[in-house]
Design an enzyme around this catalytic site. Structure first.
Site, PDB file in Angstrom:
ATOM      1  N   ASP A  32       0.817  -1.220   0.000  1.00 15.67           N
ATOM      2  CA  ASP A  32       0.000   0.000   0.000  1.00 15.67           C
ATOM      3  C   ASP A  32       0.852   1.272   0.000  1.00 15.67           C
ATOM      4  O   ASP A  32       1.957   1.286   0.553  1.00 15.67           O
ATOM      5  CB  ASP A  32      -0.911  -0.024   1.241  1.00 15.67           C
ATOM      6  CG  ASP A  32      -2.068   0.949   1.115  1.00 15.67           C
ATOM      7  OD1 ASP A  32      -2.349   1.414   0.000  1.00 15.67           O
ATOM      8  OD2 ASP A  32      -2.698   1.243   2.151  1.00 15.67           O
ATOM      9  N   ARG A  45      -0.494   9.325  -9.964  1.00 13.51           N
ATOM     10  CA  ARG A  45      -0.486   8.100  -9.155  1.00 13.51           C
ATOM     11  C   ARG A  45       0.110   6.906  -9.903  1.00 13.51           C
ATOM     12  O   ARG A  45       0.694   6.004  -9.305  1.00 13.51           O
ATOM     13  CB  ARG A  45      -1.917   7.773  -8.717  1.00 13.51           C
ATOM     14  CG  ARG A  45      -2.501   8.736  -7.697  1.00 13.51           C
ATOM     15  CD  ARG A  45      -3.988   8.441  -7.453  1.00 13.51           C
ATOM     16  NE  ARG A  45      -4.204   7.098  -6.979  1.00 13.51           N
ATOM     17  CZ  ARG A  45      -4.157   6.730  -5.694  1.00 13.51           C
ATOM     18  NH1 ARG A  45      -3.929   7.635  -4.760  1.00 13.51           N
ATOM     19  NH2 ARG A  45      -4.348   5.479  -5.337  1.00 13.51           N
ATOM     20  N   HIS A  49       2.491   3.264  -8.988  1.00 15.13           N
ATOM     21  CA  HIS A  49       2.205   1.857  -9.321  1.00 15.13           C
ATOM     22  C   HIS A  49       3.378   1.259 -10.109  1.00 15.13           C
ATOM     23  O   HIS A  49       3.777   0.118  -9.868  1.00 15.13           O
ATOM     24  CB  HIS A  49       0.911   1.752 -10.130  1.00 15.13           C
ATOM     25  CG  HIS A  49      -0.316   2.191  -9.368  1.00 15.13           C
ATOM     26  ND1 HIS A  49      -0.576   1.798  -8.080  1.00 15.13           N
ATOM     27  CD2 HIS A  49      -1.358   2.999  -9.723  1.00 15.13           C
ATOM     28  CE1 HIS A  49      -1.725   2.332  -7.668  1.00 15.13           C
ATOM     29  NE2 HIS A  49      -2.207   3.079  -8.649  1.00 15.13           N
ATOM     30  N   GLU A  79     -12.699  -4.021  -3.767  1.00 10.87           N
ATOM     31  CA  GLU A  79     -13.130  -2.637  -3.534  1.00 10.87           C
ATOM     32  C   GLU A  79     -12.392  -1.647  -4.451  1.00 10.87           C
ATOM     33  O   GLU A  79     -12.828  -0.515  -4.623  1.00 10.87           O
ATOM     34  CB  GLU A  79     -12.888  -2.227  -2.068  1.00 10.87           C
ATOM     35  CG  GLU A  79     -13.823  -2.902  -1.070  1.00 10.87           C
ATOM     36  CD  GLU A  79     -13.568  -4.385  -0.875  1.00 10.87           C
ATOM     37  OE1 GLU A  79     -12.397  -4.811  -0.956  1.00 10.87           O
ATOM     38  OE2 GLU A  79     -14.534  -5.138  -0.668  1.00 10.87           O
ATOM     39  N   ASN A  80     -11.294  -2.076  -5.036  1.00 10.35           N
ATOM     40  CA  ASN A  80     -10.516  -1.152  -5.874  1.00 10.35           C
ATOM     41  C   ASN A  80     -11.232  -0.767  -7.185  1.00 10.35           C
ATOM     42  O   ASN A  80     -10.831   0.181  -7.862  1.00 10.35           O
ATOM     43  CB  ASN A  80      -9.116  -1.717  -6.176  1.00 10.35           C
ATOM     44  CG  ASN A  80      -8.183  -1.693  -4.977  1.00 10.35           C
ATOM     45  OD1 ASN A  80      -7.325  -2.554  -4.809  1.00 10.35           O
ATOM     46  ND2 ASN A  80      -8.340  -0.695  -4.118  1.00 10.35           N
ATOM     47  N   ARG A  83     -12.339   2.905  -7.774  1.00  4.86           N
ATOM     48  CA  ARG A  83     -11.409   3.988  -8.173  1.00  4.86           C
ATOM     49  C   ARG A  83     -11.786   4.519  -9.562  1.00  4.86           C
ATOM     50  O   ARG A  83     -12.496   3.840 -10.311  1.00  4.86           O
ATOM     51  CB  ARG A  83      -9.967   3.448  -8.194  1.00  4.86           C
ATOM     52  CG  ARG A  83      -9.526   3.053  -6.806  1.00  4.86           C
ATOM     53  CD  ARG A  83      -8.071   2.694  -6.761  1.00  4.86           C
ATOM     54  NE  ARG A  83      -7.713   2.355  -5.397  1.00  4.86           N
ATOM     55  CZ  ARG A  83      -6.492   2.331  -4.924  1.00  4.86           C
ATOM     56  NH1 ARG A  83      -5.473   2.617  -5.704  1.00  4.86           N
ATOM     57  NH2 ARG A  83      -6.261   2.015  -3.661  1.00  4.86           N
ATOM     58  N   ARG A 206      -5.051  -1.505   9.028  1.00  3.70           N
ATOM     59  CA  ARG A 206      -6.268  -2.285   8.764  1.00  3.70           C
ATOM     60  C   ARG A 206      -5.959  -3.403   7.771  1.00  3.70           C
ATOM     61  O   ARG A 206      -4.929  -3.394   7.102  1.00  3.70           O
ATOM     62  CB  ARG A 206      -7.400  -1.394   8.258  1.00  3.70           C
ATOM     63  CG  ARG A 206      -7.051  -0.566   7.050  1.00  3.70           C
ATOM     64  CD  ARG A 206      -8.244   0.260   6.554  1.00  3.70           C
ATOM     65  NE  ARG A 206      -7.796   1.208   5.541  1.00  3.70           N
ATOM     66  CZ  ARG A 206      -7.490   2.481   5.787  1.00  3.70           C
ATOM     67  NH1 ARG A 206      -7.602   2.971   7.000  1.00  3.70           N
ATOM     68  NH2 ARG A 206      -7.070   3.266   4.808  1.00  3.70           N
TER      69      ARG A 206
HETATM   70  C1  IPE Z   1      -5.556  -2.538  -0.092  1.00  5.18           C
HETATM   71  O1  IPE Z   1      -5.171  -1.216  -0.254  1.00  5.18           O
HETATM   72  C2  IPE Z   1      -5.611  -3.224  -1.413  1.00  5.18           C
HETATM   73  C3  IPE Z   1      -4.329  -3.427  -2.092  1.00  5.18           C
HETATM   74  C4  IPE Z   1      -3.154  -3.114  -1.641  1.00  5.18           C
HETATM   75  C5  IPE Z   1      -4.424  -4.050  -3.381  1.00  5.18           C
HETATM   76  P1  IPE Z   1      -6.257  -0.037  -0.411  1.00  5.18           P
HETATM   77  O2  IPE Z   1      -5.489   1.199  -0.580  1.00  5.18           O
HETATM   78  O3  IPE Z   1      -7.241  -0.379  -1.458  1.00  5.18           O
HETATM   79  O4  IPE Z   1      -6.992  -0.097   0.993  1.00  5.18           O
HETATM   80  P2  IPE Z   1      -7.761   1.031   1.808  1.00  5.18           P
HETATM   81  O5  IPE Z   1      -8.709   1.680   0.846  1.00  5.18           O
HETATM   82  O6  IPE Z   1      -6.733   1.989   2.318  1.00  5.18           O
HETATM   83  O7  IPE Z   1      -8.432   0.279   2.909  1.00  5.18           O
HETATM   84  C1  IPE Z   2      -1.648   0.224  -3.390  1.00  5.75           C
HETATM   85  O1  IPE Z   2      -1.394   1.580  -3.394  1.00  5.75           O
HETATM   86  C2  IPE Z   2      -1.904  -0.324  -4.771  1.00  5.75           C
HETATM   87  C3  IPE Z   2      -3.293  -0.695  -5.050  1.00  5.75           C
HETATM   88  C4  IPE Z   2      -4.293  -0.667  -4.212  1.00  5.75           C
HETATM   89  C5  IPE Z   2      -3.573  -1.133  -6.401  1.00  5.75           C
HETATM   90  P1  IPE Z   2      -2.570   2.643  -3.424  1.00  5.75           P
HETATM   91  O2  IPE Z   2      -2.943   2.869  -4.839  1.00  5.75           O
HETATM   92  O3  IPE Z   2      -3.670   2.213  -2.533  1.00  5.75           O
HETATM   93  O4  IPE Z   2      -1.850   3.909  -2.839  1.00  5.75           O
HETATM   94  P2  IPE Z   2      -2.432   4.923  -1.768  1.00  5.75           P
HETATM   95  O5  IPE Z   2      -2.855   4.106  -0.578  1.00  5.75           O
HETATM   96  O6  IPE Z   2      -3.589   5.616  -2.408  1.00  5.75           O
HETATM   97  O7  IPE Z   2      -1.298   5.824  -1.453  1.00  5.75           O
HETATM   98 MG    MG Z   3      -4.023   2.474  -0.557  1.00  3.57          MG
END
Ligand code: IPE
Ligand code: IPE
Ligand code: MG
Length: 268
Positions: A32, A45, A49, A79-80, A83, A206
């Site tokens: 994360d 962003r 990645h 849940e992603n 986005r 979490r």
């Molecule tokens: C958890 O990260 C999912 C992955 C790393 C793929 P998120 O960024 O989606 O989780 P939340 O929204 O902070 O709980």
């Molecule tokens: C984790 O990084 C990757 C995925 C969930 C795909 P995030 O994209 O959640 O990065 P933050 O948490 O928004 O910084």
């Molecule tokens: Mg995240």
């Protein structure tokens, strides 16, 4: 001594603190912080990645070198999908590109790849590469890399409940036979031992719907480092911290003097 040499020495000092006999067999990681890493630098962003992929490559090597047997990473949650479409599309393309470019090397490293999650909504192009990667590496025994995509722990548990209900109603099993072992055998991770260690980067405390069943007794390590800045050194810190834990599983710490338990009488 130059700064580089000092950092190198610090890294070596740390890895010598790892007890090779007590390395976790299965490590799970919530990777994360990609977006925040990029935003902090004034970048889109997607840069986070992209950088995150290189970090994953480093951590696969580091965990294999240390003697871990299984690495399970959370790449895309159920849940992603909430986005912006542009980010979701970018991630789907990135998965396909990375897999296409890296699968030969993964195979040469004797790594078996498995994708965990519901692949149905993904485009055919990605599904094709996923299936061919799994098939190419299926006999590799040295190391297992599980990538969780469109994965959700609750959805997985509901899926298992549904399978067991169907088997019960068709008479294949008796409802009274449902137990942890049978439940385990229907999980997407069936046959894989539960992770001893869960690492989450970026400081969030979490689980975000990750491996809800399998993490029941895992040790949790939260790193404040954002995933694109995570590296072998930070990974070693997590392992050392894990090795300092007293895993009691509801019991009590094993003491040198076995007879240390005494039934104390309440005195009023
Ligand atoms: C958890 O990260 C999912 C992955 C790393 C793929 P998120 O960024 O989606 O989780 P939340 O929204 O902070 O709980
Ligand atoms: C984790 O990084 C990757 C995925 C969930 C795909 P995030 O994209 O959640 O990065 P933050 O948490 O928004 O910084
Ligand atoms: Mg995240």
């Amino acid at each position: 001594m130059s700064l580089e040499k000092i950092i190198d020495k610090k890294k070596k000092d740390l890895s010598t603190k790892i007890d090779k006999q007590k390395v976790p067999e299965h490590v799970a990681i919530i990777m994360d912080g990609n977006g925040r890493w990029a935003t902090k630098k004034g970048l889109p962003r997607s840069y986070g990645h992209n950088k995150g992929v290189n970090v994953l490559k480093e951590i696969i090597k580091a965990s294999k070198k240390l003697g871990c047997k299984v690495l399970t990473v959370y790449a895309f949650s159920t849940e992603n999908w909430t986005r912006p479409k542009k980010e979701v599309d970018f991630l789907i393309n990135l998965f396909a590109e990375v897999l296409k470019n890296e699968i030969e090397e993964i195979h040469q490293e004797y790594i078996k790849m498995k994708f965990i999650g519901d692949l149905t909504p993904f485009p055919e192009k990605l599904k094709k590469i996923i299936f061919s990667s799994e098939s190419l590496t299926k006999n590799n025994k040295t190391f297992l890399l599980n990538v969780c995509v469109n994965y959700g722990g609750r959805q997985e548990i509901v899926k298992v409940a549904k399978e067991l209900a169907l088997k019960s109603s068709s008479g294949e099993i008796n409802p009274s036979e449902v137990n942890e072992e049978l439940f385990n055998s229907e999980l997407l991770t069936q046959g894989i031992k539960d992770p001893e260690l869960l690492i989450r980067t970026s400081g969030e405390k979490r689980i975000s719907n990750f491996l809800l069943w399998q993490l029941a007794y895992s040790e949790i390590y939260i790193s404040d480092v954002l995933w694109p800045d995570f590296n072998e050194f930070e990974f070693h810190k997590a392992i050392i911290d894990y090795q300092s834990r007293n895993r009691r599983f509801g019991g009590i710490e094993s003491l040198p003097n076995e007879s240390s338990f005494e039934d104390s009488k309440c005195s009023s």
